[in-house]
Design an enzyme around this catalytic site. Structure first.
Site, mmCIF file in Angstrom:
data_model
loop_
_atom_site.group_PDB
_atom_site.id
_atom_site.type_symbol
_atom_site.label_atom_id
_atom_site.label_comp_id
_atom_site.label_asym_id
_atom_site.label_seq_id
_atom_site.Cartn_x
_atom_site.Cartn_y
_atom_site.Cartn_z
ATOM 1 N N CYS A 45 -32.017 21.691 33.043
ATOM 2 C CA CYS A 45 -32.645 20.697 32.261
ATOM 3 C C CYS A 45 -33.346 20.855 31.222
ATOM 4 O O CYS A 45 -33.417 20.407 29.977
ATOM 5 C CB CYS A 45 -33.224 19.344 33.292
ATOM 6 S SG CYS A 45 -32.203 19.022 34.684
HETATM 7 C C1 BEZ Z 1 -31.358 22.531 36.922
HETATM 8 O O1 BEZ Z 1 -31.769 21.748 35.837
HETATM 9 O O2 BEZ Z 1 -31.516 23.867 36.821
HETATM 10 C C2 BEZ Z 1 -30.852 21.830 38.099
HETATM 11 C C3 BEZ Z 1 -31.342 20.540 38.444
HETATM 12 C C4 BEZ Z 1 -30.745 20.002 39.761
HETATM 13 C C5 BEZ Z 1 -29.994 20.775 40.604
HETATM 14 C C6 BEZ Z 1 -29.573 21.945 40.059
HETATM 15 C C7 BEZ Z 1 -29.980 22.633 38.740
#
Ligand code: BEZ
Length: 214
Positions: A45
């Site tokens: 994210c």
């Molecule tokens: C991420 O942004 O890395 C992420 C967020 C939630 C679950 C898995 C990855």
């Protein structure tokens, strides 16, 4: 119920990093992109939100307003914004909605319980100036989106909204386009001089100028 292409994008009022936003009012006559990410302070994210900020000149060029969201509160978004700027080299320059009560997430069906019961998936809604939904995309949490593809789709949507053309596989702005089958031979000759017929149903022409009707 799932939101389908052609539906009116549901309106809402929500808190954001840029203050309270009424979605339809905020979009005004612009195109809009509403996208969700699963969680603040997570790695994928962080890269996505930085990239969306980096692309601001591209959104502006296309008259697109971008709005992000997760089920985290605005206070968390604001704390996380510092990390995004530090690690991605770009400050957030678009509103992030805080949706801890999942009102917008529910309205847009962004929580897919069989994937995760509490967090939003990576949804994208592209909305036209008429407030109709033009594209929906859903990615899982572990796969970051390709925002160049989303820009490419905006280019196609904006072109095909004004001209009787469609864009072929892997098309990019500036490349040849396809004349839609409903256009008669006479109309094609008048509107697309010099077009090529490969098959009666496959007619190719130079890309018309974006933004003005044929
Ligand atoms: C991420 O942004 O890395 C992420 C967020 C939630 C679950 C898995 C990855």
């Amino acid at each position: 119920m799932a939101i389908r292409l052609g539906d009116t994008a549901p309106d809402f009022t929500a808190d954001s990093t840029a203050g309270t936003i009424n979605f339809h009012e905020y979009l005004g006559d612009s195109w809009g992109i509403l996208f969700s990410h699963p969680k603040d302070f997570t790695p994928v994210c962080t890269t996505e939100l930085g990239e969306v900020a980096r692309l601001k000149p591209e959104w502006d060029k296309r008259n697109v307003k971008v709005v992000g969201l997760s089920v985290d509160p605005v206070a968390d978004h604001k704390r996380w914004a510092g990390d995004i700027e530090e690690t991605q080299g770009t400050a957030l320059n678009y509103p992030l909605l805080g949706d801890p009560e999942r009102k917008v997430a529910t309205l847009y069906d962004m929580i897919h319980p069989n994937a995760d019961n509490t967090l939003t998936v990576r949804s994208v809604f592209i909305i036209g100036p008429d407030k109709k939904v033009k594209l929906t995309l859903t990615y899982p949490a572990a796969t970051g989106r390709n925002f160049q593809e989303i820009l490419r789709v905006v280019d196609s949507l904006q072109l095909t909204a004004y001209h009787k053309v469609a864009t072929p596989v892997n098309w990019k702005h500036g490349e040849d386009v396809i004349i839609v089958p409903g256009v008669s031979y006479e109309e094609a000759k008048e509107k697309f001089p010099g077009y090529k017929t490969i098959k009666p149903y496959l007619r190719v022409t130079k890309q018309p100028n974006t933004g003005s009707a044929d």
